[in-house]
Motif scaffolding. Sequence first.
Motif, PDB file in Angstrom:
ATOM      1  N   ALA A  19      62.084  47.790  65.056  1.00 54.98           N
ATOM      2  CA  ALA A  19      62.681  47.998  63.737  1.00 54.98           C
ATOM      3  C   ALA A  19      61.630  47.966  62.641  1.00 54.98           C
ATOM      4  CB  ALA A  19      63.753  46.939  63.477  1.00 54.98           C
ATOM      5  N   ALA A  20      60.646  47.067  62.768  1.00 52.87           N
ATOM      6  CA  ALA A  20      59.589  46.974  61.759  1.00 52.87           C
ATOM      7  C   ALA A  20      58.722  48.224  61.756  1.00 52.87           C
ATOM      8  CB  ALA A  20      58.739  45.735  62.014  1.00 52.87           C
ATOM      9  N   LEU A  21      58.429  48.759  62.934  1.00 55.73           N
ATOM     10  CA  LEU A  21      57.554  49.927  63.037  1.00 55.73           C
ATOM     11  C   LEU A  21      58.232  51.206  62.560  1.00 55.73           C
ATOM     12  CD1 LEU A  21      55.915  49.198  66.510  1.00 55.73           C
ATOM     13  CD2 LEU A  21      54.810  49.071  64.261  1.00 55.73           C
ATOM     14  N   THR A  22      59.562  51.220  62.559  1.00 58.40           N
ATOM     15  CA  THR A  22      60.295  52.433  62.174  1.00 58.40           C
ATOM     16  C   THR A  22      61.078  52.244  60.875  1.00 58.40           C
ATOM     17  OG1 THR A  22      62.230  51.802  63.518  1.00 58.40           O
ATOM     18  CG2 THR A  22      60.522  53.117  64.595  1.00 58.40           C
ATOM     19  N   ALA A  23      60.679  51.256  60.058  1.00 60.01           N
ATOM     20  CA  ALA A  23      61.461  50.925  58.859  1.00 60.01           C
ATOM     21  C   ALA A  23      61.370  51.987  57.776  1.00 60.01           C
ATOM     22  CB  ALA A  23      61.005  49.575  58.299  1.00 60.01           C
ATOM     23  N   ARG A  24      60.232  52.634  57.645  1.00 64.07           N
ATOM     24  CA  ARG A  24      60.039  53.591  56.549  1.00 64.07           C
ATOM     25  C   ARG A  24      60.823  54.882  56.776  1.00 64.07           C
ATOM     26  NH1 ARG A  24      56.049  52.618  52.896  1.00 64.07           N
ATOM     27  NH2 ARG A  24      54.653  50.850  53.326  1.00 64.07           N
ATOM     28  N   GLY A  25      61.284  55.444  55.666  1.00 63.80           N
ATOM     29  CA  GLY A  25      61.880  56.772  55.701  1.00 63.80           C
ATOM     30  C   GLY A  25      63.284  56.855  56.237  1.00 63.80           C
ATOM     31  N   ARG A  26      63.974  55.753  56.322  1.00 65.63           N
ATOM     32  CA  ARG A  26      65.343  55.802  56.841  1.00 65.63           C
ATOM     33  C   ARG A  26      66.305  56.291  55.765  1.00 65.63           C
ATOM     34  NH1 ARG A  26      66.831  51.927  61.696  1.00 65.63           N
ATOM     35  NH2 ARG A  26      64.781  51.656  62.662  1.00 65.63           N
ATOM     36  N   GLY A  27      67.425  56.805  56.199  1.00 64.30           N
ATOM     37  CA  GLY A  27      68.434  57.284  55.268  1.00 64.30           C
ATOM     38  C   GLY A  27      69.526  58.016  56.018  1.00 64.30           C
ATOM     39  N   GLY A  28      70.422  58.633  55.250  1.00 62.19           N
ATOM     40  CA  GLY A  28      71.509  59.390  55.853  1.00 62.19           C
ATOM     41  C   GLY A  28      72.742  58.545  56.088  1.00 62.19           C
ATOM     42  N   ASP A  29      73.616  59.040  56.964  1.00 61.91           N
ATOM     43  CA  ASP A  29      74.887  58.384  57.255  1.00 61.91           C
ATOM     44  C   ASP A  29      74.749  57.439  58.435  1.00 61.91           C
ATOM     45  OD1 ASP A  29      76.125  59.875  55.240  1.00 61.91           O
ATOM     46  OD2 ASP A  29      76.478  61.555  56.625  1.00 61.91           O
ATOM     47  N   LEU A  30      75.772  56.602  58.591  1.00 67.58           N
ATOM     48  CA  LEU A  30      75.798  55.709  59.743  1.00 67.58           C
ATOM     49  C   LEU A  30      76.016  56.509  61.023  1.00 67.58           C
ATOM     50  CD1 LEU A  30      78.049  52.748  58.540  1.00 67.58           C
ATOM     51  CD2 LEU A  30      75.584  52.675  58.954  1.00 67.58           C
ATOM     52  N   PRO A  31      75.348  56.127  62.097  1.00 63.95           N
ATOM     53  CA  PRO A  31      75.632  56.768  63.384  1.00 63.95           C
ATOM     54  C   PRO A  31      77.010  56.334  63.877  1.00 63.95           C
ATOM     55  CG  PRO A  31      74.151  54.912  63.701  1.00 63.95           C
ATOM     56  CD  PRO A  31      74.310  55.077  62.205  1.00 63.95           C
ATOM     57  N   SER A  32      77.622  57.186  64.666  1.00 65.40           N
ATOM     58  CA  SER A  32      78.930  56.845  65.244  1.00 65.40           C
ATOM     59  C   SER A  32      78.780  56.126  66.585  1.00 65.40           C
ATOM     60  CB  SER A  32      79.759  58.117  65.445  1.00 65.40           C
ATOM     61  OG  SER A  32      79.074  59.037  66.287  1.00 65.40           O
ATOM     62  N   THR A  33      77.577  55.704  66.883  1.00 68.28           N
ATOM     63  CA  THR A  33      77.253  55.065  68.163  1.00 68.28           C
ATOM     64  C   THR A  33      78.036  53.775  68.377  1.00 68.28           C
ATOM     65  OG1 THR A  33      75.024  55.943  67.961  1.00 68.28           O
ATOM     66  CG2 THR A  33      75.343  54.167  69.544  1.00 68.28           C
ATOM     67  N   VAL A  34      78.447  53.543  69.607  1.00 66.94           N
ATOM     68  CA  VAL A  34      78.982  52.253  70.047  1.00 66.94           C
ATOM     69  C   VAL A  34      78.054  51.732  71.143  1.00 66.94           C
ATOM     70  CG1 VAL A  34      80.924  51.014  71.060  1.00 66.94           C
ATOM     71  CG2 VAL A  34      81.338  52.952  69.514  1.00 66.94           C
ATOM     72  N   VAL A  35      77.576  50.496  70.984  1.00 63.61           N
ATOM     73  CA  VAL A  35      76.724  49.851  71.984  1.00 63.61           C
ATOM     74  C   VAL A  35      77.588  48.844  72.739  1.00 63.61           C
ATOM     75  CG1 VAL A  35      74.621  48.540  72.399  1.00 63.61           C
ATOM     76  CG2 VAL A  35      74.722  50.136  70.482  1.00 63.61           C
ATOM     77  N   ARG A  36      77.558  48.929  74.078  1.00 64.13           N
ATOM     78  CA  ARG A  36      78.458  48.116  74.892  1.00 64.13           C
ATOM     79  C   ARG A  36      77.697  47.319  75.951  1.00 64.13           C
ATOM     80  NH1 ARG A  36      83.514  50.588  74.077  1.00 64.13           N
ATOM     81  NH2 ARG A  36      83.382  52.761  73.391  1.00 64.13           N
ATOM     82  N   ARG A  37      78.304  46.189  76.342  1.00 69.31           N
ATOM     83  CA  ARG A  37      78.001  45.493  77.586  1.00 69.31           C
ATOM     84  C   ARG A  37      79.333  45.137  78.228  1.00 69.31           C
ATOM     85  NH1 ARG A  37      74.736  40.347  77.737  1.00 69.31           N
ATOM     86  NH2 ARG A  37      74.753  40.792  79.967  1.00 69.31           N
ATOM     87  N   GLU A  38      79.421  45.367  79.521  1.00 72.08           N
ATOM     88  CA  GLU A  38      80.696  45.164  80.203  1.00 72.08           C
ATOM     89  C   GLU A  38      80.565  44.119  81.296  1.00 72.08           C
ATOM     90  OE1 GLU A  38      81.675  49.105  81.485  1.00 72.08           O
ATOM     91  OE2 GLU A  38      82.290  49.752  79.474  1.00 72.08           O
TER      92      GLU A  38
END
Length: 287
Positions: A19-38
């Motif tokens: 997250a620290a290495l990719t912090a710059r330049g973010r923007g746009g809408d929220l992803p519709s992703t769902v992260v799961r563990r079952e």
Amino acid sequence: MADVTLRESPSLATLFAKAALTARGRGGDLPSTVVRREGVVVDRDHLLAYQRVCAFGGSDDLPHTYPHVLGFPLQVALMADRSFPLALPGLVHLENTITVHRRLTADDRLDLAVRAEGLRRHPKGRLVDLVTEVDVEGERVWEGRSTYLRRGAGGGETVGPGAEPAPAAELPERRPAVVLRVPEGQGRAYAAVSGDVNPIHLHPLTARAMGLSRAIAHGMWTAARTLAALGPGATGPGTSHVSFAKPVLLPSTVELVVDDRSDPVVAGLRSARDPAVRHLTLIFTRA
């Protein structure tokens, strides 16, 4: 980022670095992703370690806040991905709401799902909600909503979908039920069981590198420690809403106050040195 099902809990240290290495330049809408563990099996040794560090009594019952610890790595996996519009470093945890629908025990196999919603303006920046849902055999048993603030350009009005504000509550003006001496190593102790190795919690030097004068306690440790003071009744079905205010610097002495004369119960933490300094206010409503 497409929907993701993880076979094991991801490394938070790795995710924070990503997250620290990719912090710059973010923007746009929220992803519709769902992260799961079952089919998550509760590790009783881990559960007991969590109960000890948060002062819950040791038992097979899952504390109200325990599923949050299981779901938090999924939250971070979602926020660390480049598709997430807000940079994770610097996000401030403002509020947390948890609803427990039935008593949970270490025998339950948990299906966890995390998504983001409610990206919206705030006078100090932008807010987003990370929603965690836990099912057992297809039954919804636990829900959590963590509201985070990204400071920056904001607006005077809240826009877009988001959680309705919880009823406001003042920290009760009562004598302390408990005086807690929170040691310098509390952040490391909680990190050892939660996996949350954010540098702001671990050591004065790493906290200063992030712009803080001292390390601060994890907000969800302060919430759990406050709930633990309410006794076994705060383990079963019910809803808690926590509003975080000033962080607890490490080390510190804080006062835990409780008003349980009616339902909902109101509790919280304030500074022992200056009771006007409030750290959190918690509202707990039994189901």
